[in-house]
Design a protein around this motif. Structure first.
Motif, PDB file in Angstrom:
ATOM      1  N   LEU A 215     103.461   5.390  36.799  1.00 62.41           N
ATOM      2  CA  LEU A 215     103.451   3.922  36.780  1.00 62.41           C
ATOM      3  C   LEU A 215     102.097   3.357  37.212  1.00 62.41           C
ATOM      4  CD1 LEU A 215     107.010   3.054  38.139  1.00 62.41           C
ATOM      5  CD2 LEU A 215     106.115   2.641  35.842  1.00 62.41           C
ATOM      6  N   GLU A 216     101.368   4.086  38.038  1.00 63.84           N
ATOM      7  CA  GLU A 216     100.030   3.631  38.424  1.00 63.84           C
ATOM      8  C   GLU A 216      99.075   3.672  37.234  1.00 63.84           C
ATOM      9  OE1 GLU A 216      96.585   4.984  41.615  1.00 63.84           O
ATOM     10  OE2 GLU A 216      98.698   5.051  42.239  1.00 63.84           O
ATOM     11  N   VAL A 217      99.255   4.653  36.370  1.00 69.38           N
ATOM     12  CA  VAL A 217      98.456   4.721  35.144  1.00 69.38           C
ATOM     13  C   VAL A 217      98.785   3.530  34.248  1.00 69.38           C
ATOM     14  CG1 VAL A 217      98.063   6.050  33.035  1.00 69.38           C
ATOM     15  CG2 VAL A 217      98.236   7.216  35.237  1.00 69.38           C
ATOM     16  N   VAL A 218     100.068   3.218  34.129  1.00 68.58           N
ATOM     17  CA  VAL A 218     100.483   2.067  33.327  1.00 68.58           C
ATOM     18  C   VAL A 218      99.839   0.787  33.866  1.00 68.58           C
ATOM     19  CG1 VAL A 218     102.459   0.640  32.665  1.00 68.58           C
ATOM     20  CG2 VAL A 218     102.638   3.135  32.604  1.00 68.58           C
TER      21      VAL A 218
ATOM     22  N   ARG B 273     109.534   8.164  37.155  1.00 72.39           N
ATOM     23  CA  ARG B 273     109.198   8.767  38.455  1.00 72.39           C
ATOM     24  C   ARG B 273     108.284   9.983  38.330  1.00 72.39           C
ATOM     25  NH1 ARG B 273     114.777   7.629  39.138  1.00 72.39           N
ATOM     26  NH2 ARG B 273     115.281   9.823  38.751  1.00 72.39           N
ATOM     27  N   MET B 274     107.654  10.176  37.203  1.00 73.97           N
ATOM     28  CA  MET B 274     106.748  11.312  37.024  1.00 73.97           C
ATOM     29  C   MET B 274     105.469  11.124  37.858  1.00 73.97           C
ATOM     30  SD  MET B 274     108.440  13.074  34.736  1.00 73.97           S
ATOM     31  CE  MET B 274     107.521  14.077  33.606  1.00 73.97           C
ATOM     32  N   VAL B 275     104.950  12.233  38.352  1.00 77.27           N
ATOM     33  CA  VAL B 275     103.675  12.243  39.090  1.00 77.27           C
ATOM     34  C   VAL B 275     102.784  13.304  38.460  1.00 77.27           C
ATOM     35  CG1 VAL B 275     102.562  12.685  41.309  1.00 77.27           C
ATOM     36  CG2 VAL B 275     104.750  11.465  41.231  1.00 77.27           C
ATOM     37  N   ARG B 276     101.530  12.945  38.227  1.00 76.50           N
ATOM     38  CA  ARG B 276     100.603  13.884  37.596  1.00 76.50           C
ATOM     39  C   ARG B 276      99.240  13.851  38.296  1.00 76.50           C
ATOM     40  NH1 ARG B 276     104.478  15.771  35.964  1.00 76.50           N
ATOM     41  NH2 ARG B 276     105.147  16.270  33.829  1.00 76.50           N
ATOM     42  N   ASP B 277      98.605  15.017  38.309  1.00 78.74           N
ATOM     43  CA  ASP B 277      97.244  15.145  38.852  1.00 78.74           C
ATOM     44  C   ASP B 277      96.273  14.910  37.692  1.00 78.74           C
ATOM     45  OD1 ASP B 277      95.007  15.749  40.355  1.00 78.74           O
ATOM     46  OD2 ASP B 277      95.982  17.395  41.409  1.00 78.74           O
ATOM     47  N   PHE B 278      96.007  13.645  37.381  1.00 78.32           N
ATOM     48  CA  PHE B 278      95.151  13.297  36.252  1.00 78.32           C
ATOM     49  C   PHE B 278      93.702  13.710  36.535  1.00 78.32           C
ATOM     50  CE2 PHE B 278      98.765  10.597  35.351  1.00 78.32           C
ATOM     51  CZ  PHE B 278      98.818  10.636  33.967  1.00 78.32           C
ATOM     52  N   THR B 279      93.073  14.310  35.517  1.00 77.46           N
ATOM     53  CA  THR B 279      91.718  14.844  35.662  1.00 77.46           C
ATOM     54  C   THR B 279      90.870  14.367  34.492  1.00 77.46           C
ATOM     55  OG1 THR B 279      92.806  16.829  36.541  1.00 77.46           O
ATOM     56  CG2 THR B 279      90.427  16.933  36.219  1.00 77.46           C
TER      57      THR B 279
ATOM     58  N   PRO C   3      86.999   8.397  39.601  1.00 78.42           N
ATOM     59  CA  PRO C   3      88.162   7.592  40.000  1.00 78.42           C
ATOM     60  C   PRO C   3      89.035   7.246  38.802  1.00 78.42           C
ATOM     61  CG  PRO C   3      86.172   6.776  41.067  1.00 78.42           C
ATOM     62  CD  PRO C   3      85.730   7.800  40.057  1.00 78.42           C
ATOM     63  N   LEU C   4      90.344   7.232  39.003  1.00 77.35           N
ATOM     64  CA  LEU C   4      91.288   7.045  37.911  1.00 77.35           C
ATOM     65  C   LEU C   4      91.025   5.756  37.139  1.00 77.35           C
ATOM     66  CD1 LEU C   4      93.862   8.067  36.451  1.00 77.35           C
ATOM     67  CD2 LEU C   4      95.175   6.683  38.067  1.00 77.35           C
ATOM     68  N   ARG C   5      90.858   4.634  37.828  1.00 78.22           N
ATOM     69  CA  ARG C   5      90.679   3.358  37.119  1.00 78.22           C
ATOM     70  C   ARG C   5      89.379   3.343  36.320  1.00 78.22           C
ATOM     71  NH1 ARG C   5      94.010  -1.077  37.974  1.00 78.22           N
ATOM     72  NH2 ARG C   5      95.762  -0.602  39.368  1.00 78.22           N
TER      73      ARG C   5
ATOM     74  N   MET D 282      98.813   9.004  28.071  1.00 78.33           N
ATOM     75  CA  MET D 282      97.934   7.843  28.150  1.00 78.33           C
ATOM     76  C   MET D 282      97.626   7.283  26.763  1.00 78.33           C
ATOM     77  SD  MET D 282      94.516   7.476  30.493  1.00 78.33           S
ATOM     78  CE  MET D 282      95.330   8.306  31.851  1.00 78.33           C
ATOM     79  N   PHE D 283      97.443   8.168  25.804  1.00 77.47           N
ATOM     80  CA  PHE D 283      97.178   7.762  24.419  1.00 77.47           C
ATOM     81  C   PHE D 283      98.396   7.028  23.858  1.00 77.47           C
ATOM     82  CE2 PHE D 283      93.996   8.979  21.115  1.00 77.47           C
ATOM     83  CZ  PHE D 283      94.558   8.322  20.030  1.00 77.47           C
ATOM     84  N   ARG D 284      99.589   7.574  24.094  1.00 75.33           N
ATOM     85  CA  ARG D 284     100.815   6.945  23.597  1.00 75.33           C
ATOM     86  C   ARG D 284     101.045   5.583  24.257  1.00 75.33           C
ATOM     87  NH1 ARG D 284     104.977   9.118  25.269  1.00 75.33           N
ATOM     88  NH2 ARG D 284     104.254  10.832  26.581  1.00 75.33           N
TER      89      ARG D 284
END
Length: 339
Positions: free
Chosen positions: A270-273, A213-219, A317-319, A193-195
C-alpha cells in the motif's frame, strides 16, 4: 574483458549490460525475445544496447544447447552473467514444462558451456522466492531454503544446488544473487508496480492480493545492476570458515557463494500505491483479493554477507525510484502511442 549476458534484452539484463558497456567492457548479449510479455518492449531495450559501442547480440535460447555452445565457441567469453529464464510464480503454475525447460535445462547448458570454455566466473540470478514457507524475517543466507511454495522457486533453488555441484566437481567459480522485487524504468508488464501504473492511468481498480497486506523488499534496478557488476568483479572462492560437519548452506569448500541482493527496506504494498498516487496526483480504487497460491506474504532481506563481500549496497529511496519509473513510463508509452 568480454562478458556474455543471457537475457540481455530483459529488464535487469539491459541495465547490467548498459553499466558494463559504460565502463568499457565488451558485452555479448543473447536473448530469445519470446512472447511471455510484449516483445516490443524487449526490442526497445535491445535497440538501446545495439546503439552502444562494444555490444553484440545473438538471438538464442539457453535451452538450445547446440546453439549456445556454438556461441561460446565463437565468442570465448571470460565471464558470464546468466539472467535468462522463465520468470513468475503464476507462469510456472500455468506452464510447468516451459519453466522447467528454461530454468533447469537452460541452466545445465550454461554450466556446461562455462565448464568447457573455462569461464573464470559465472554469476547467475536466483530469487528471494527460494525462502518459500520460511516466515523468519528478515531472510538471511544461512537459513535453510528447502521449502519452496512455487515451481518457480523450486527451479531457482535447484539452480543454486546445480551450481554448487559444478563448483565442487570442476572448480568453476559460481555466485548466485537472490534478487528481491526489482523495480524501475524498463520493467516487466507483469510486475506489480507496472500493473498498478497501468490501472491508475486507465482509472481502473487496483488488484491487491492478500487483501492489500503484502510486504516486499523493493530494490531499484540501478542498485541491483551496480551490485551485480561488483559481484562479477569478485569471483567466488572457497570459504575458509566452511565446516563440513556443520555446512553453511551458501558457502563451501568449493568456489561457490550465494548472496541476498536487496535494498533491505521492506515496505507494505500500500505504501507503493501511495507513492504512485503522489507521483501521478491521482486517487485509486482498490479491489482486495485473497492470497494467490505460491505467493509469499512478505519478503525482507538481511544483506550483511553481501556487504562483507563487496561493500555496502547502493540504495535508492523508494519514492525517488518510483518517481523515475513514472517518468519513464509516461515518456515511453507516450512515444509508443504516437508511433
Amino acid at each position: 574483458m568480454k562478458i556474455l549476458i543471457t537475457g540481455a534484452a530483459g529488464f535487469i539484463g539491459m541495465h547490467v549490460a548498459s553499466l558494463l558497456l559504460a565502463r568499457g567492457e565488451q558485452v555479448v548479449g543473447i536473448d530469445n525475445l519470446n512472447a511471455y510479455y510484449d516483445p516490443s518492449l524487449k526490442l526497445a531495450r535491445l535497440a538501446r544496447l545495439q546503439a552502444r559501442q562494444g555490444f553484440r547480440f545473438s538471438m538464442a535460447a539457453v535451452e538450445d544447447a547446440a546453439t549456445l555452445c556454438a556461441l561460446f565457441d565463437r565468442e570465448l567469453p571470460q565471464r558470464v552473467i546468466h539472467l535468462a529464464g522463465q520468470v513468475g510464480m503464476r507462469q510456472s503454475a500455468a506452464d510447468p514444462q516451459g519453466s522447467a525447460q528454461s530454468n533447469l535445462q537452460g541452466f545445465v547448458n550454461v554450466l556446461e558451456c562455462c565448464r568447457l570454455h573455462e569461464v573464470s566466473h559465472l554469476l547467475y540470478a536466483s530469487s528471494s522466492s527460494v525462502y518459500g514457507a520460511n516466515a523468519n524475517l528478515p531472510f538471511s543466507e544461512e537459513q535453510i531454503a528447502d521449502h519452496p511454495i512455487s515451481l518457480h522457486a523450486a527451479t531457482k533453488r535447484a539452480n543454486e544446488l546445480m551450481a554448487h555441484a559444478y563448483s565442487h566437481m570442476f572448480g568453476l567459480p559460481t555466485t548466485g544473487a537472490r534478487l528481491f522485487t526489482v523495480y524501475g524504468p524498463w520493467g516487466r508488464p507483469d510486475m506489480a508496480m507496472f500493473r498498478f501504473m497501468r490501472a491508475i492511468l486507465e482509472r481502473q481498480a487496483l488488484e491487491l492480493y492478500n487483501e492489500g497486506r503484502m510486504v516486499r523488499d523493493f530494490t531499484y534496478v540501478d542498485d541491483v545492476a551496480d551490485a551485480l557488476a561488483r559481484l562479477l568483479d569478485k569471483p567466488a572462492t572457497a570459504s575458509a570458515r566452511f565446516d563440513p560437519s556443520y555446512p553453511d548452506p551458501t558457502e563451501s569448500d568449493a568456489p561457490y557463494r550465494v548472496f541476498n541482493v536487496a535494498g533491505g527496506h521492506p515496505v507494505p504494498l500500500l505504501e507503493v500505491v501511495q507513492a504512485l498516487e503522489a507521483a501521478l496526483d491521482r486517487q485509486t480504487r482498490h479491489r482486495l483479493l485473497p492470497m494467490q497460491p505460491g505467493d509469499m506474504p512478505a519478503t525482507a532481506a538481511r544483506c550483511t554477507r553481501l556487504a562483507e563481500w563487496i561493500g555496502p549496497m547502493r540504495t535508492t529511496p523508494l519514492r525517488e525510484g518510483i518517481a523515475r519509473f513514472v517518468d519513464w513510463y509516461l515518456a515511453h508509452y507516450a512515444v509508443a502511442a504516437a508511433a
